[in-house]
Scaffold this motif. Structure first.
Motif, PDB file in Angstrom:
ATOM      1  N   LEU A 163       0.832  -1.202   0.000  1.00 37.10           N
ATOM      2  CA  LEU A 163       0.000   0.000   0.000  1.00 37.10           C
ATOM      3  C   LEU A 163       0.867   1.252   0.000  1.00 37.10           C
ATOM      4  O   LEU A 163       0.589   2.220  -0.736  1.00 37.10           O
ATOM      5  N   GLU A 164       1.937   1.221   0.796  1.00 39.33           N
ATOM      6  CA  GLU A 164       2.846   2.366   0.850  1.00 39.33           C
ATOM      7  C   GLU A 164       3.523   2.591  -0.497  1.00 39.33           C
ATOM      8  O   GLU A 164       3.655   3.733  -0.963  1.00 39.33           O
ATOM      9  N   GLN A 165       3.943   1.490  -1.135  1.00 38.41           N
ATOM     10  CA  GLN A 165       4.576   1.597  -2.456  1.00 38.41           C
ATOM     11  C   GLN A 165       3.597   2.130  -3.494  1.00 38.41           C
ATOM     12  O   GLN A 165       3.968   2.941  -4.360  1.00 38.41           O
ATOM     13  N   GLN A 166       2.328   1.676  -3.412  1.00 44.15           N
ATOM     14  CA  GLN A 166       1.319   2.132  -4.349  1.00 44.15           C
ATOM     15  C   GLN A 166       1.039   3.624  -4.159  1.00 44.15           C
ATOM     16  O   GLN A 166       0.903   4.369  -5.143  1.00 44.15           O
ATOM     17  N   ILE A 167       0.981   4.051  -2.894  1.00 41.79           N
ATOM     18  CA  ILE A 167       0.757   5.468  -2.611  1.00 41.79           C
ATOM     19  C   ILE A 167       1.926   6.305  -3.134  1.00 41.79           C
ATOM     20  O   ILE A 167       1.731   7.367  -3.740  1.00 41.79           O
ATOM     21  N   ASN A 212       1.679   6.458  -6.879  1.00 42.58           N
ATOM     22  CA  ASN A 212       0.606   7.371  -7.282  1.00 42.58           C
ATOM     23  C   ASN A 212       1.032   8.824  -7.100  1.00 42.58           C
ATOM     24  O   ASN A 212       0.694   9.678  -7.930  1.00 42.58           O
ATOM     25  N   ASN A 213       1.785   9.096  -6.015  1.00 38.91           N
ATOM     26  CA  ASN A 213       2.272  10.461  -5.794  1.00 38.91           C
ATOM     27  C   ASN A 213       3.255  10.885  -6.875  1.00 38.91           C
ATOM     28  O   ASN A 213       3.222  12.025  -7.357  1.00 38.91           O
ATOM     29  N   GLU A 214       4.139   9.933  -7.262  1.00 39.02           N
ATOM     30  CA  GLU A 214       5.105  10.238  -8.331  1.00 39.02           C
ATOM     31  C   GLU A 214       4.384  10.486  -9.654  1.00 39.02           C
ATOM     32  O   GLU A 214       4.734  11.416 -10.399  1.00 39.02           O
ATOM     33  N   ASP A 215       3.385   9.646  -9.959  1.00 38.42           N
ATOM     34  CA  ASP A 215       2.615   9.832 -11.190  1.00 38.42           C
ATOM     35  C   ASP A 215       1.870  11.159 -11.170  1.00 38.42           C
ATOM     36  O   ASP A 215       1.774  11.854 -12.197  1.00 38.42           O
ATOM     37  N   LEU A 216       1.334  11.506  -9.980  1.00 39.70           N
ATOM     38  CA  LEU A 216       0.617  12.771  -9.849  1.00 39.70           C
ATOM     39  C   LEU A 216       1.556  13.947 -10.077  1.00 39.70           C
ATOM     40  O   LEU A 216       1.187  14.925 -10.740  1.00 39.70           O
TER      41      LEU A 216
END
Length: 243
Positions: A118-122, A125-129
């Protein structure tokens, strides 16, 4: 009984120590001394101990799982080889303890893996954002720059044309205006094409439209040049070239 519960908790903590050198026979004897007088451990107590181990760096759940497995394997081997029913209760209690510890260790491992994913996914997602935001900023600035360039160039072109309309040959002025329009149009298209590529956007087959607009401007340029020289001018030019 409560005293045995505390002894069992201490026993589990010891098995989870990173620095522990396991002596299987000694640990079997120690566990046997706890499971006396029909003692039964509480699952809730086991869960509390596992939770405390998880939150303390001097303990390790994997070490606990490996040590309790070796202890249980030793108890199981003794029970199966002896066939003594007197050891059955101890064997069953040890098996239950082994199962409860492994269940909680597996549960915590699953939760830790889930939290890590979950932490890696977040983070992803932050990097993609952040990348999307950067693209949006570039797009906004690019569009703003294109509007400014078009507005300033158009104003300069219109001002120059109006100021010189009475002093310059109309064909000469038209030639300059069409040529500048051609250059400006293609520069703006290059800018918009760059913005489309960095944003991975597509607006269909707009290249054919650009091509035909360029053709129209080039045709207008050629017509202006022909009109500029006039029929007599072209005739004299051909005579001077080819005699």
């Amino acid at each position: 009984m409560d005293n045995n519960q505390e002894k069992l908790k201490e026993y589990i903590f010891e098995l989870a120590l990173n620095s522990l050198t396991l002596n299987v026979e000694e640990r079997i004897t120690q566990l046997r001394s706890i499971y006396v007088d029909d003692f039964r451990h509480y699952y809730s107590e086991i869960f509390g101990v596992i939770t405390a181990i998880k939150n303390d760096d001097k303990y390790d759940l994997q070490t606990l799982a490996e040590n309790i497995r070796e202890v249980f394997d030793g108890i199981k081997s003794k029970y199966e080889s002896s066939g003594d029913n007197a050891d059955k209760d101890f064997f069953l209690n040890a098996k239950k303890l082994y199962d409860h510890i492994n269940l909680d260790v597996a549960r915590f491992k699953y939760i830790s893996a889930l939290a890590t994913n979950l932490e890696q996914q977040i983070q992803k997602n932050n990097e993609d954002l952040q990348k999307d935001l950067q693209k949006d900023y570039v797009t906004i600035l690019g569009i703003f720059a294109a509007v400014i360039v078009a507005f300033v160039s158009g104003m300069a072109l219109s001002t120059s044309a109006l100021n010189n309309i009475s002093n310059v040959n109309i064909h000469h002025l038209t030639f300059v205006i069409i040529l500048l329009s051609l250059v400006l149009f293609n520069l703006l298209n290059l800018l918009f094409d760059f913005l489309r590529k960095i944003n991975k956007m597509s607006f269909g087959d707009n290249y054919s439209i650009i091509f035909w607009i360029n053709c129209a401007l080039m045709c207008a340029l050629v017509i202006d040049v022909i009109a500029w020289y006039g029929l007599d001018g072209w005739k004299n030019l051909l005579i001077s070239l080819f005699g």
